[in-house]
Design a protein around this motif. Structure first.
Motif, PDB file in Angstrom:
ATOM      1  N   PRO A  22       0.793  -1.228   0.000  1.00 38.11           N
ATOM      2  CA  PRO A  22       0.000   0.000   0.000  1.00 38.11           C
ATOM      3  C   PRO A  22       0.831   1.287   0.000  1.00 38.11           C
ATOM      4  O   PRO A  22       0.377   2.327  -0.460  1.00 38.11           O
ATOM      5  CB  PRO A  22      -0.825  -0.121   1.291  1.00 38.11           C
ATOM      6  CG  PRO A  22      -0.910  -1.588   1.544  1.00 38.11           C
ATOM      7  CD  PRO A  22       0.394  -2.146   1.089  1.00 38.11           C
ATOM      8  N   LYS A  23       2.091   1.232   0.504  1.00 36.92           N
ATOM      9  CA  LYS A  23       2.935   2.430   0.584  1.00 36.92           C
ATOM     10  C   LYS A  23       3.997   2.482  -0.522  1.00 36.92           C
ATOM     11  O   LYS A  23       4.875   3.346  -0.509  1.00 36.92           O
ATOM     12  CB  LYS A  23       3.617   2.489   1.958  1.00 36.92           C
ATOM     13  CG  LYS A  23       2.635   2.612   3.118  1.00 36.92           C
ATOM     14  CD  LYS A  23       3.366   2.676   4.452  1.00 36.92           C
ATOM     15  CE  LYS A  23       2.380   2.794   5.606  1.00 36.92           C
ATOM     16  NZ  LYS A  23       3.069   2.856   6.923  1.00 36.92           N
ATOM     17  N   HIS A  24       3.904   1.564  -1.481  1.00 34.04           N
ATOM     18  CA  HIS A  24       4.920   1.509  -2.516  1.00 34.04           C
ATOM     19  C   HIS A  24       4.869   2.729  -3.434  1.00 34.04           C
ATOM     20  O   HIS A  24       5.902   3.202  -3.920  1.00 34.04           O
ATOM     21  CB  HIS A  24       4.749   0.229  -3.336  1.00 34.04           C
ATOM     22  CG  HIS A  24       5.836  -0.009  -4.331  1.00 34.04           C
ATOM     23  ND1 HIS A  24       5.601  -0.260  -5.658  1.00 34.04           N
ATOM     24  CD2 HIS A  24       7.190  -0.012  -4.191  1.00 34.04           C
ATOM     25  CE1 HIS A  24       6.746  -0.430  -6.286  1.00 34.04           C
ATOM     26  NE2 HIS A  24       7.736  -0.293  -5.434  1.00 34.04           N
ATOM     27  N   GLY A  25       3.668   3.224  -3.703  1.00 35.79           N
ATOM     28  CA  GLY A  25       3.534   4.431  -4.508  1.00 35.79           C
ATOM     29  C   GLY A  25       3.248   4.209  -5.969  1.00 35.79           C
ATOM     30  O   GLY A  25       3.014   5.166  -6.715  1.00 35.79           O
ATOM     31  N   CYS A  26       3.268   2.949  -6.436  1.00 40.86           N
ATOM     32  CA  CYS A  26       2.981   2.678  -7.844  1.00 40.86           C
ATOM     33  C   CYS A  26       1.483   2.784  -8.107  1.00 40.86           C
ATOM     34  O   CYS A  26       0.666   2.747  -7.187  1.00 40.86           O
ATOM     35  CB  CYS A  26       3.483   1.294  -8.238  1.00 40.86           C
ATOM     36  SG  CYS A  26       2.627  -0.050  -7.388  1.00 40.86           S
ATOM     37  N   LYS A  27       1.114   2.899  -9.358  1.00 36.48           N
ATOM     38  CA  LYS A  27      -0.307   3.035  -9.692  1.00 36.48           C
ATOM     39  C   LYS A  27      -1.074   1.762  -9.353  1.00 36.48           C
ATOM     40  O   LYS A  27      -2.274   1.810  -9.040  1.00 36.48           O
ATOM     41  CB  LYS A  27      -0.477   3.391 -11.157  1.00 36.48           C
ATOM     42  CG  LYS A  27      -0.029   2.303 -12.142  1.00 36.48           C
ATOM     43  CD  LYS A  27      -0.293   2.722 -13.578  1.00 36.48           C
ATOM     44  CE  LYS A  27       0.119   1.615 -14.551  1.00 36.48           C
ATOM     45  NZ  LYS A  27      -0.149   2.005 -15.960  1.00 36.48           N
ATOM     46  N   GLU A  28      -0.380   0.610  -9.430  1.00 41.19           N
ATOM     47  CA  GLU A  28      -1.074  -0.647  -9.135  1.00 41.19           C
ATOM     48  C   GLU A  28      -1.526  -0.717  -7.680  1.00 41.19           C
ATOM     49  O   GLU A  28      -2.659  -1.089  -7.384  1.00 41.19           O
ATOM     50  CB  GLU A  28      -0.162  -1.843  -9.447  1.00 41.19           C
ATOM     51  CG  GLU A  28       0.013  -2.151 -10.913  1.00 41.19           C
ATOM     52  CD  GLU A  28       1.098  -1.300 -11.547  1.00 41.19           C
ATOM     53  OE1 GLU A  28       1.683  -0.446 -10.829  1.00 41.19           O
ATOM     54  OE2 GLU A  28       1.368  -1.478 -12.749  1.00 41.19           O
ATOM     55  N   CYS A  29      -0.634  -0.343  -6.752  1.00 41.35           N
ATOM     56  CA  CYS A  29      -0.982  -0.498  -5.339  1.00 41.35           C
ATOM     57  C   CYS A  29      -2.036   0.509  -4.896  1.00 41.35           C
ATOM     58  O   CYS A  29      -2.636   0.364  -3.841  1.00 41.35           O
ATOM     59  CB  CYS A  29       0.268  -0.403  -4.457  1.00 41.35           C
ATOM     60  SG  CYS A  29       0.920   1.256  -4.248  1.00 41.35           S
ATOM     61  N   LYS A  30      -2.243   1.561  -5.700  1.00 45.26           N
ATOM     62  CA  LYS A  30      -3.285   2.530  -5.379  1.00 45.26           C
ATOM     63  C   LYS A  30      -4.646   2.105  -5.917  1.00 45.26           C
ATOM     64  O   LYS A  30      -5.669   2.719  -5.608  1.00 45.26           O
ATOM     65  CB  LYS A  30      -2.915   3.897  -5.946  1.00 45.26           C
ATOM     66  CG  LYS A  30      -1.675   4.512  -5.300  1.00 45.26           C
ATOM     67  CD  LYS A  30      -1.328   5.853  -5.926  1.00 45.26           C
ATOM     68  CE  LYS A  30      -0.088   6.451  -5.290  1.00 45.26           C
ATOM     69  NZ  LYS A  30       0.292   7.747  -5.905  1.00 45.26           N
TER      70      LYS A  30
END
Length: 348
Positions: free
Chosen positions: A162-170
């Motif tokens: 959730p904190k990775h920042g990529c569009k996928e995890c958002k």
């Protein structure tokens, strides 16, 4: 953020266009919690018939009853859904008794494959495949309407979160809310991570007046710690940290009624469930012992604990959860008006 479905009505409106589609259970489907092997025994009306069944089952080449993997356990609760737009997981599964899932318990599960050499998850997609999830330690109540939902967060690969920042995890995808009903048949089995087993909710059984013994008030089972080896030092705790949380937070247990003697409990002065739980140690009897003068006094003393509302919910046990525990459970449900056949099969 992508949201799919907002509830039962939302699901009906979206139909097959939803990214996460239910497979089962849906539409109020009744799911069994008592396994077939147990039902087979419980359905026989007399002790003689039940003994004959076990005698026959013990013959060479059979042994299907007590060797059933779900003997003294609940049947597995399995949820299935389709990820139609390439959702990979990880998944969050919610199950509750309220349609808005405000009271839901939550399970987290990865649907991705794991590389055997490195232990890393590969992030392989589950696109259009049916995701099947056996809910661990579900411990659902019997004869109860439940609602469930699955949520998927995007995942780009190893280290994503959730904190990775990529569009996928958002990217967040929610299914609609689906429902099912648990079969109205006791007992309600309780499973935990640790080694304490044979745990059952005393409630759920029908009485002669047509009422039901309330679930979630009293639980019976094995000892929460092992017996002392020498009678001097208490035995080893059988619970995990998560078990203690489950007993005290989810089940809300306030009283640990230990039916063992001092030789078994030794210097035990605090419940294995922690200081917030009231510990009562009272050496109790089983079988013909409950009819002796001592047995009658102890049974009365134990009953007084159940007459105090402040003690609930109560977990009561000996070491195996069968003899002394079974005697108290038999009399308690008998006083509440439970049918003799149910009392006997529960004891057995």
């Amino acid at each position: 953020m992508k949201i799919v479905g907002v509830g039962l009505v939302g699901f009906l409106a979206l139909g097959a266009s939803a990214a996460l589609e239910p497979v089962e259970p849906i539409g109020g489907k009744v799911i069994p919690l008592v396994p077939a092997a147990q039902k087979r025994v419980m359905a026989l009306p007399t002790l003689a018939e039940r003994l004959a069944l076990f005698a026959d089952d013990n013959q060479k080449g059979k042994k299907q009853l007590k060797h059933d993997p779900y003997w003294r356990k609940a049947a597995p609760v399995v949820l299935k859904w389709k990820a139609t737009q390439g959702e990979k997981g990880p998944w969050k599964v919610l199950i509750g008794k309220s349609a808005d899932l405000s009271d839901a318990r939550v399970w987290y599960v990865s649907a991705r494959k794991t590389d055997k050499a490195t232990g890393r998850e590969t992030g392989d997609a589950q696109s259009k495949d049916i995701v099947s999830y056996e809910v661990p330690l579900a411990n659902l109540e019997i004869g109860t309407h439940y609602y469930w939902q699955v949520v998927c967060r995007g995942y780009c690969g190893f280290g994503c979160g959730p904190k990775h920042g990529c569009k996928e995890c958002k990217s967040l995808t929610k299914s609609a809310v689906f429902d099912f009903v648990t079969e109205d048949l006791a007992p309600r089995w309780i499973a935990i991570e640790g080694t304490t087993a044979n745990i059952r909710d005393l409630g759920g059984r029908k009485t002669a007046s047509g009422k039901r013994v309330r679930q979630g008030m009293a639980y019976r089972g094995q000892g929460l710690n092992s017996n002392s080896v020498t009678g001097e030092v208490q035995g080893r705790n059988r619970l995990t940290v998560e078990d203690v949380k489950y007993f005290t937070k989810t089940l809300g247990v306030k009283t640990d009624l230990d039916l063992r003697g001092k030789g078994e409990t030794a210097d035990l002065s605090e419940s294995p469930l922690g200081s917030s739980v009231k510990l009562i140690i009272r050496s109790s009897s089983a079988y013909e012992g409950i009819f002796t003068e001592h047995g009658k006094q102890v049974m009365a003393a134990n009953f007084r604990e159940f007459c105090d509302k402040a003690n609930y919910p109560i977990y009561f046990h000996c070491i195996g959860g069968a003899d002394r525990t079974g005697a108290l459970a038999y009399v308690l449900n008998g006083v509440l008006g439970v049918d003799r056949h149910e009392l006997e099969t529960d004891w057995e």
